[in-house]
Design a protein around this motif. Sequence first.
Motif, mmCIF file in Angstrom:
data_model
loop_
_atom_site.group_PDB
_atom_site.id
_atom_site.type_symbol
_atom_site.label_atom_id
_atom_site.label_comp_id
_atom_site.label_asym_id
_atom_site.label_seq_id
_atom_site.Cartn_x
_atom_site.Cartn_y
_atom_site.Cartn_z
ATOM 1 N N LYS A 156 0.882 -1.452 0.038
ATOM 2 C CA LYS A 156 0.090 -0.023 0.160
ATOM 3 C C LYS A 156 0.851 1.255 0.010
ATOM 4 C CE LYS A 156 -2.806 1.727 3.927
ATOM 5 N NZ LYS A 156 -1.726 2.838 4.045
ATOM 6 N N SER A 157 0.623 2.047 -0.842
ATOM 7 C CA SER A 157 1.240 3.449 -0.797
ATOM 8 C C SER A 157 0.760 4.378 0.293
ATOM 9 C CB SER A 157 1.119 4.225 -2.201
ATOM 10 O OG SER A 157 -0.109 4.440 -2.294
ATOM 11 N N PHE A 158 1.943 5.381 0.766
ATOM 12 C CA PHE A 158 1.709 6.071 1.723
ATOM 13 C C PHE A 158 0.930 7.359 1.175
ATOM 14 C CE2 PHE A 158 5.716 4.395 3.163
ATOM 15 C CZ PHE A 158 5.543 4.154 4.482
ATOM 16 N N VAL A 159 0.109 7.957 2.001
ATOM 17 C CA VAL A 159 -0.441 9.166 1.397
ATOM 18 C C VAL A 159 0.019 10.515 2.288
ATOM 19 C CG1 VAL A 159 -2.736 8.141 1.260
ATOM 20 C CG2 VAL A 159 -2.190 9.043 3.388
ATOM 21 N N MET A 160 -0.152 11.513 1.576
ATOM 22 C CA MET A 160 0.723 12.754 2.016
ATOM 23 C C MET A 160 0.477 13.017 3.288
ATOM 24 S SD MET A 160 2.726 14.970 1.028
ATOM 25 C CE MET A 160 2.878 15.666 -0.520
ATOM 26 N N GLY A 161 1.358 13.244 4.214
ATOM 27 C CA GLY A 161 1.281 13.626 5.520
ATOM 28 C C GLY A 161 1.381 12.357 6.436
ATOM 29 N N GLU A 162 1.281 11.120 6.160
ATOM 30 C CA GLU A 162 1.519 9.930 6.667
ATOM 31 C C GLU A 162 2.608 9.528 7.500
ATOM 32 O OE1 GLU A 162 -0.236 6.410 4.635
ATOM 33 O OE2 GLU A 162 0.198 5.131 5.985
ATOM 34 N N THR A 163 2.311 9.356 8.477
ATOM 35 C CA THR A 163 3.726 8.864 9.127
ATOM 36 C C THR A 163 3.585 7.390 9.850
ATOM 37 O OG1 THR A 163 3.001 9.756 11.445
ATOM 38 C CG2 THR A 163 4.223 11.280 10.030
ATOM 39 N N LEU A 164 4.541 6.953 10.470
ATOM 40 C CA LEU A 164 4.226 5.530 11.133
ATOM 41 C C LEU A 164 3.801 5.681 12.478
ATOM 42 C CD1 LEU A 164 7.087 3.401 9.708
ATOM 43 C CD2 LEU A 164 4.687 3.516 8.925
ATOM 44 N N ASN A 165 4.117 6.851 12.931
ATOM 45 C CA ASN A 165 3.508 7.355 14.388
ATOM 46 C C ASN A 165 2.185 8.120 14.216
ATOM 47 O OD1 ASN A 165 3.178 8.448 16.550
ATOM 48 N ND2 ASN A 165 5.182 9.771 16.711
ATOM 49 N N LYS A 166 1.232 7.543 14.456
ATOM 50 C CA LYS A 166 -0.155 8.138 13.893
ATOM 51 C C LYS A 166 -0.200 9.238 14.571
ATOM 52 C CE LYS A 166 -0.772 4.387 11.443
ATOM 53 N NZ LYS A 166 -0.325 4.582 10.380
ATOM 54 N N ASN A 167 0.351 9.582 15.499
ATOM 55 C CA ASN A 167 0.353 11.086 16.418
ATOM 56 C C ASN A 167 0.853 12.170 15.447
ATOM 57 O OD1 ASN A 167 -1.128 9.576 18.350
ATOM 58 N ND2 ASN A 167 0.962 9.330 19.344
ATOM 59 N N SER A 168 1.850 11.986 14.534
ATOM 60 C CA SER A 168 2.302 12.961 13.968
ATOM 61 C C SER A 168 1.659 13.416 12.524
ATOM 62 C CB SER A 168 3.988 12.697 13.980
ATOM 63 O OG SER A 168 4.117 11.792 13.249
ATOM 64 N N TYR A 169 1.945 14.367 11.997
ATOM 65 C CA TYR A 169 1.951 14.819 10.371
ATOM 66 C C TYR A 169 3.248 15.090 9.747
ATOM 67 C CZ TYR A 169 -0.097 16.620 6.331
ATOM 68 O OH TYR A 169 -0.319 17.184 4.844
ATOM 69 N N LEU A 170 3.337 14.454 8.653
ATOM 70 C CA LEU A 170 4.733 14.927 8.000
ATOM 71 C C LEU A 170 4.296 15.866 7.067
ATOM 72 C CD1 LEU A 170 7.532 13.991 7.600
ATOM 73 C CD2 LEU A 170 6.908 12.033 6.133
ATOM 74 N N ASP A 171 5.223 17.106 7.377
ATOM 75 C CA ASP A 171 5.307 18.146 6.574
ATOM 76 C C ASP A 171 6.562 18.261 5.886
ATOM 77 O OD1 ASP A 171 5.566 20.593 5.181
ATOM 78 O OD2 ASP A 171 4.314 21.876 6.834
ATOM 79 N N MET A 172 6.860 17.812 4.595
ATOM 80 C CA MET A 172 7.962 17.961 3.888
ATOM 81 C C MET A 172 8.715 19.319 3.813
ATOM 82 S SD MET A 172 8.402 14.752 1.368
ATOM 83 C CE MET A 172 6.622 14.077 1.273
ATOM 84 N N ASP A 173 7.957 20.165 3.625
ATOM 85 C CA ASP A 173 8.442 21.544 3.472
ATOM 86 C C ASP A 173 9.065 21.919 5.024
ATOM 87 O OD1 ASP A 173 7.759 21.954 0.925
ATOM 88 O OD2 ASP A 173 6.028 22.679 1.390
ATOM 89 N N LYS A 174 8.138 21.624 6.067
ATOM 90 C CA LYS A 174 8.876 21.777 7.359
ATOM 91 C C LYS A 174 10.243 21.132 7.435
ATOM 92 C CE LYS A 174 7.445 21.361 12.092
ATOM 93 N NZ LYS A 174 6.405 20.801 13.136
ATOM 94 N N GLU A 175 10.321 19.916 7.170
ATOM 95 C CA GLU A 175 11.436 19.099 7.416
ATOM 96 C C GLU A 175 12.632 19.855 6.721
ATOM 97 O OE1 GLU A 175 11.772 16.276 9.414
ATOM 98 O OE2 GLU A 175 9.614 16.704 9.852
#
Length: 373
Positions: free
Chosen positions: A176-195
Motif C-alpha cells: 500500500k502506498s503512503f498518503v501525503m502527511g502519513e507517518t508510522l507514528n499515528k500522532n504526527s503529521y509529515l510536512d516535507m516543507d517543514k522538514e
Amino acid sequence: MESRTIEQFQGKTILITGATGFLAKILVEKILRVQPNVKKLYLLIRASNNNSARQRFTNEVVMSGLFNVTREKMGTIYLSSLVEDKVLPISGDISKKNMGIKNSQLREHMFKEIDIIINSAATTNFDERYDIAMNINVIGAKNVLKFAKSCKKVKTLLHVSTAYVCGKTTGILSEKSFVMGETLNKNSYLDMDKERSIIASKFKELRAQNATPKELTIAMKELGLQRASLHGWQNTYAFTKAMGEVVLGHLKENLQIVIIRPTVITSTYKEPFPGWIEGVKTVDSFILAYGKGVLNFYYGDPNSKFDAIPGDMVVNTILAAVLAHENQYSEEVVIYHSSSSLNNPLKLSDLMLYTFHYFTKNPWGNKDGKTIK
Ligand SMILES: NC(=O)c1ccc[n+]([C@@H]2O[C@H](COP(=O)([O-])OP(=O)(O)OC[C@H]3O[C@@H](n4cnc5c(N)ncnc54)[C@H](OP(=O)(O)O)[C@@H]3O)[C@@H](O)[C@H]2O)c1
C-alpha cells in the motif's frame, strides 16, 4: 525470468540510475547478457564529465567479477564492443536540477529516445546526514520524476525503495502506498516543507556557531535520526526513502509509478552465477565477522525470521514489473514487496547453522596463516 519476457526489451532505450551500486550492476549485467538487442542503456553516474562516467562504468561495473560469465562465454572483445555500442554512461547527479545533466542537446535527445526509466540511485547509509539523505532520497526521486515526465515515450517510472519504509510494523504488510502527511507514528503529521526548513535552520545555527565539518556531520546525522524517530521510522534511510515514495505518488500526474520494495538484498541465487556479492553492508557484515572469529555470539530469538532476497531475484522482479505495467496505466502507485519470509522463511537459527557449517568446512586463516576456529 522467462526469456519470452525479456524479449520485450528488444529495441528499447532504458535509463538506469545507480548503476555503480550493488543492485543496478546486476540489472545492467542481466540486460546486456540476456537482451543484447536492447537499443541503448543510458546510465546516470556521478562523475565530473561523461568520459569519467565511462571510466567509472568500465572500472567498477564491467571489470567486476559479475561480468565473468559473459566475458568467458562470449569473449572480452564481444563484451567491449557490446558495451561500446549499447551503453552510454552520462555524468549526472539525481539530487540536482535536470539530474545534473548540463548538456541541453543531450537532454533533448534523451527526452525523445528513452522508453523506460529505472531509479535505483539512493544513499543507503542508515544514519546518513539528514540534508544529504533528503537531497538524494527525496529531492532526487522528485528530480527523476520530473525528468521522466519530459520523456515523450516514458509511460512508467520504476523506483526502487525498501521494505523498511514499513518500519517495525509486524504481521503481513500490505503493498500500500503512503498518503501525503502519513507517518508510522499515528500522532504526527509529515510536512516535507517543514522538514526542509528544519534542515535549513540547523545549518544556520551551526554556521553561527562556527561548527567544524565534523561537528556539522555529527549534528546532521543526529537530526536525521531524531526526525525519523519522531515520525516512527527506525533510521534516516528508511524515513527519507518513505518520503521519496510520497513525493512520487503526490506528483506523478499521468505517469505510471511502480515501486519495488526489497527487504535485505543478498548475493545472487543463480544469475549470472550463484553467490556474487559486493561490499559489506547488511547480513554479510555479521557473516564476515563470524568467519574472522570476531563475532562469537549474537543475541536474538532463534525462531524469528530473517527476510533476505537474492539480488538476481530483485532484478527479475524489476524487469517483470516494468513489462507488466508498461501498457497498463493505473491511477494508484503500484507497489511490490520483494521478499522471502512468507513463502521461504529463513529462521535466525538456520542462518546460524548454515554459517557454522560453511566455516567449519571452509575455515579462514588469520594474518599469521593460522586457521580460525
Ligand atoms: N542493498 C540492499 O539490501 C537494499 C535493500 C532494499 C532496498 N534497496 C534499495 O535498492 C537500491 C539500490 O541499492 P544498492 O544496494 O545498490 O545501493 P548502493 O550499492 O549503495 O548503490 C547506490 C547507487 O546510487 C548512486 N547514487 C547515490 N547518490 C546519487 C546521486 N545523488 N546521483 C546519482 N547516483 C547516486 C551511487 O553512486 P556512487 O557510486 O557515485 O556512490 C550508487 O551507484 C536503493 O534504492 C536502495 O534503497 C537496497
